[in-house]
Motif scaffolding. Structure first.
Motif, short mmCIF file in Angstrom:
data_model
loop_
_atom_site.label_atom_id
_atom_site.label_comp_id
_atom_site.label_asym_id
_atom_site.label_seq_id
_atom_site.Cartn_x
_atom_site.Cartn_y
_atom_site.Cartn_z
N ALA A 3 0.82 -1.21 -0.15
CA ALA A 3 -0.10 -0.43 -0.16
C ALA A 3 1.35 1.21 -0.10
O ALA A 3 0.29 2.14 -0.61
CB ALA A 3 -0.85 -0.36 1.08
N LYS A 4 1.82 1.43 0.91
CA LYS A 4 2.59 2.32 0.73
C LYS A 4 3.51 2.85 -0.41
O LYS A 4 5.08 3.60 -0.64
CB LYS A 4 3.92 2.64 2.11
CG LYS A 4 2.38 2.10 3.46
CD LYS A 4 3.92 2.94 4.04
CE LYS A 4 2.82 2.68 6.00
NZ LYS A 4 3.49 2.97 6.92
N GLN A 5 3.86 1.88 -1.73
CA GLN A 5 4.52 1.71 -2.34
C GLN A 5 4.21 2.80 -3.91
O GLN A 5 2.86 3.32 -3.62
CB GLN A 5 4.74 0.40 -3.62
CG GLN A 5 5.56 -0.30 -3.05
CD GLN A 5 7.01 -0.50 -2.97
OE1 GLN A 5 7.67 0.94 -3.71
NE2 GLN A 5 7.53 -0.63 -2.02
N TRP A 81 17.74 3.51 -0.42
CA TRP A 81 17.38 2.14 -1.13
C TRP A 81 16.60 1.40 0.28
O TRP A 81 16.13 0.71 0.15
CB TRP A 81 18.88 1.77 -1.08
CG TRP A 81 18.84 -0.19 -1.91
CD1 TRP A 81 18.71 0.04 -3.03
CD2 TRP A 81 19.04 -1.33 -1.16
NE1 TRP A 81 18.20 -1.09 -3.39
CE2 TRP A 81 18.77 -2.39 -2.27
CE3 TRP A 81 18.99 -1.27 -0.38
CZ2 TRP A 81 19.21 -3.54 -1.91
CZ3 TRP A 81 19.64 -2.59 1.02
CH2 TRP A 81 19.46 -3.49 -0.76
N GLU A 82 16.89 1.51 1.46
CA GLU A 82 16.41 0.26 2.68
C GLU A 82 15.15 1.05 2.49
O GLU A 82 14.26 0.16 3.07
CB GLU A 82 17.32 0.40 3.55
CG GLU A 82 18.40 0.60 4.05
CD GLU A 82 18.66 -1.61 3.64
OE1 GLU A 82 17.30 -1.83 4.90
OE2 GLU A 82 19.74 -2.09 2.97
N ARG A 83 14.66 2.16 2.81
CA ARG A 83 13.42 2.55 2.85
C ARG A 83 12.62 2.20 1.94
O ARG A 83 11.48 2.23 2.04
CB ARG A 83 13.51 4.04 2.85
CG ARG A 83 13.75 4.84 4.75
CD ARG A 83 14.09 6.31 4.24
NE ARG A 83 14.10 6.55 5.52
CZ ARG A 83 13.01 7.52 6.99
NH1 ARG A 83 12.02 7.20 6.29
NH2 ARG A 83 13.87 7.59 7.79
N GLU A 87 8.62 2.18 1.28
CA GLU A 87 8.45 3.01 1.17
C GLU A 87 8.00 3.55 0.35
O GLU A 87 8.60 3.12 -0.51
CB GLU A 87 8.98 3.74 2.71
CG GLU A 87 9.03 3.78 3.88
CD GLU A 87 9.86 4.72 5.08
OE1 GLU A 87 10.11 5.81 4.58
OE2 GLU A 87 10.61 4.23 5.74
N ARG A 88 7.63 4.82 -0.13
CA ARG A 88 7.81 5.97 -1.66
C ARG A 88 8.83 6.67 -1.51
O ARG A 88 8.48 7.68 -0.37
CB ARG A 88 6.29 5.94 -1.76
CG ARG A 88 5.02 5.87 -2.35
CD ARG A 88 4.37 6.72 -2.77
NE ARG A 88 3.32 7.19 -1.56
CZ ARG A 88 2.29 7.20 -0.50
NH1 ARG A 88 1.75 6.10 -0.79
NH2 ARG A 88 1.61 8.05 0.31
#
Length: 144
Positions: A3-5, A81-83, A87-88
């Protein structure tokens, strides 16, 4: 898709080989009404970026140049990159091509694209004019 992409069909959204989605953008072009906003942004500018209502990081990076502090840039791009896994994440400079393309190519390296192929990957998948200078290309080739 989480959903957060990002919506993969959105302007400037790059899919890395791992499936992470990252948006590249030029800050001189305002977001369209109703456009998705990031949860985290990395802004590559010679001076501090405008205030944003989401978490962000500023890398001092003058136009057509390289980051002023390469270790800090490496750390910030690693965090981006990690986030991006859930996350967006937005990477942006003034025009959205040179510095943004260079940073996106560095994220591609972190994602497993060979450094010698990362610029071509970003030019093919994000913007054919990305990574504008020879020293930006060399920066990507040496990025680890």
């Amino acid at each position: 898709m989480r959903a957060k992409q990002w919506d993969e069909s959105g302007d400037g959204v790059l899919r890395l080989p791992s499936g992470r989605l990252v948006r590249g953008r030029g800050l001189r072009r305002p977001l369209a009404p109703g456009a998705q906003t990031p949860s985290y942004g990395v802004y590559l500018l010679g001076k501090p970026p405008p205030e944003v209502p989401w978490a962000s990081h500023w890398i001092r990076w003058p136009d057509f140049r390289l980051p002023a502090d390469r270790e800090a840039a490496r750390s910030a791009l690693g965090e981006a990159w990690e986030r991006a896994a859930d996350e967006r994440v937005e990477i942006a400079c003034g025009g959205g091509r040179g510095r943004t393309g260079t940073a996106l190519a560095c994220l591609a390296v972190l994602d497993g694209v060979p450094a010698e192929e990362a610029v071509d990957f970003v030019r093919r998948e994000y913007d054919r004019h990305a990574v504008e200078t020879p020293w930006q290309r060399r920066y990507v080739r040496r990025f680890r």
